[in-house]
Each structure stands twice: as structure tokens, then as C-alpha cells.
Enzyme design. Sequence first.
Site, PDB file in Angstrom:
ATOM      1  N   TYR A   1       0.836  -1.199   0.000  1.00  0.00           N
ATOM      2  CA  TYR A   1       0.000   0.000   0.000  1.00  0.00           C
ATOM      3  C   TYR A   1       0.872   1.250   0.000  1.00  0.00           C
ATOM      4  O   TYR A   1       1.896   1.328   0.659  1.00  0.00           O
ATOM      5  CB  TYR A   1      -0.921   0.024   1.213  1.00  0.00           C
ATOM      6  CG  TYR A   1      -2.039  -1.002   1.173  1.00  0.00           C
ATOM      7  CD1 TYR A   1      -2.271  -1.793   0.053  1.00  0.00           C
ATOM      8  CD2 TYR A   1      -2.871  -1.180   2.266  1.00  0.00           C
ATOM      9  CE1 TYR A   1      -3.282  -2.723   0.026  1.00  0.00           C
ATOM     10  CE2 TYR A   1      -3.900  -2.106   2.253  1.00  0.00           C
ATOM     11  CZ  TYR A   1      -4.103  -2.882   1.138  1.00  0.00           C
ATOM     12  OH  TYR A   1      -5.116  -3.803   1.118  1.00  0.00           O
TER      13      TYR A   1
ATOM     14  N   GLY B   1     -25.213   4.707  -1.976  1.00  0.00           N
ATOM     15  CA  GLY B   1     -26.202   5.732  -2.299  1.00  0.00           C
ATOM     16  C   GLY B   1     -25.757   6.647  -3.427  1.00  0.00           C
ATOM     17  O   GLY B   1     -26.070   7.836  -3.452  1.00  0.00           O
TER      18      GLY B   1
END
Length: 329
Positions: A53, A224
Site C-alpha cells: 500500500y 447511495g
Amino acid sequence: MKYTQLGRTGLKVSRLVLGTMNFGPQTDEPTSHAILDAALGAGLNFVDTANVYGWGENKGRTEEIIGTWFAQGGGRRDKTVLATKVYGNMAGDGDPWPNHDRLSAQNIRRAVEASLKRLQTDYIDLYQFHHIDRRTPFEEIWQAVDVLVQQGKILYAGSSNFPGFKIAQANETAARRGSLGLVSEQCLYNLAERRAEMEVIPAAQEYGLGVIPWSPLHGGLLGGVIKKAGEGRRSASGRSAEALTDPAVRAQIQSYEDLLDKHGLDAGEAALAWLLSRPGITGPIVGPRTVEQLHSALRALEVELSAEVLAGLDEVFPGPGPSPEAFAW
């Protein structure tokens, strides 16, 4: 904060896992430290990272950020269950030296030492194999792991992105050696991607592994995204934007958001709450870029999904069915 045991270990971990993939590439060090402090303050004790990472020229940067946070003291390390991963090539880009990746005994030894240095700690709670290694036998992998456990440099080993048969192969090999074997599997699992229910999760349950789902919002698609775009809060981007160009996917996501609106539920919180309700799940990984996103994820721990909502979610996102009955002729 709600806690559970990590698979068949005695280790108590929070029901949410703090993913740190954004630390470095998208979130600067001070903000990353603020997120870690807020998580610990809320009782979230399980932090997940990986040696690669930071990506590209900055591989290892995320571990370094966590290390400088530990170095501030205040019991940060003692209160944290730290998980990192090994597999990806840590040599410089365009300079792929052999034995600087995968799961050879040599690379495992090298990678552990490098991660410990970056993380500024003397042990790793959960050391995970980021992918399967078709070139290295599990006998060699477990020999290397057993030495590291004896040295106190790691406590437990876990897998990531393993198919069910590899979980079985890994743990059967470990059992023949008298080793503990894998204690967790980190897999892609969410409402929109339920294939893990076919073999991965049943295998994990059979062998006593905790299951740690990654991408619980499916790249933002379950957060959403349509509603937010309509309200001008944020438009879809990346994988979400690409997926929504498919009319069938867009219709499915719209049905999902309509269902949750009907019951007054936030889409992202509901997607996390659904995972928390699933059998065999230790806790999903959340990857906040800001403290505010962390607080939103923490609210999912208090969300109770009714039987009506759960049935509606199964209707919008039907799973493969119970294993193995769903796959019988």
C-alpha cells in the site's frame, strides 16, 4: 464498540476493520493519524494494511504512516490488533528482482523484517498472504511461518483472495505439520458480489476462519451513489460510474436505494449492517479518507435491519443459495 473473536483464536477484535489503503495515496499523514486516533477512541482496534500500500514508487508508505502513529506512544500499539500482508513485489517499479515477491520462505522472511521496520513495531498480530502462490508449496510457507511465530514476530497467519479449495489445502497441510494454519480469510464480499457464499465462506466456517470482507460498498456502488448525484453531493466516479452505464445495473442500484429510502436507511450504513448480519463474518473493512467517513461507518454498528428489509435486499441482490444444496444436480 462491538467485538468478536477472530476465527478460532482467542483474539478479540472490533466488528469493523479499519482499512488503510487510502493512507498516503489519497489521505495525508496528519489526516491518517487523526482517523487512527478517532478509530481507537471509538474502540475500533483492528487495523488492516499491506506492504504494497502506497503503490508505485511509494510502496510501503502506508505502513510507514501507521508506524509514525505507533511511535507517538500513548498505548497505541498495545491497543491495536495489527494486520498486514505479503505477496506483491516490493522492488522498485521496472526493477522486478526475483524473490522480492510471492510466498517463498526467503521473501516471507525479507518482507516481515521490512514491514516491522516500517511499522515501528516488533510483532504483527495477523500476517496475511495477499494472494495464492501457485509456485510455492504450502509446506515451505508454513515452515517459514512457524519460524516467525517461534521468534515472536507474528502471532497468526491469514489469507486473502483465496478460493475455498486453497483454504482447505493450506489448513490440511498445516494440520499435518502440527501448525495452527490460517485463522482468517479476507475476501471480496458485499451485497452486489455474493460469490463468496458458494465456497469461500463455507470453507472458512468449516476450518474455523474468521471472514473479513473487503470492498463492502463495492467501490462506492452501494453507498447511495444515485441519490447523492441527484442531490449534487457527489457524482459517481471510477468503477461506480462505469457500472452505472449498464442499464440493468443502474436499475438494480435504483431499486436498492428506493428500498432503503422507504425504510429511512442510509445506503452505505445498510450495506455494512447487512454484512455484519451474515453468518461467519468477523467484520467488514472500511477505508475512510476522512474522519467524517469513519463516523458514518461506525454508525452502521447500531443499524438493525428488519426481516422485511433483509428479504427485500435478497430480492434485489439474490445470492447463489445455500451451499452445497444450491449446486446439486
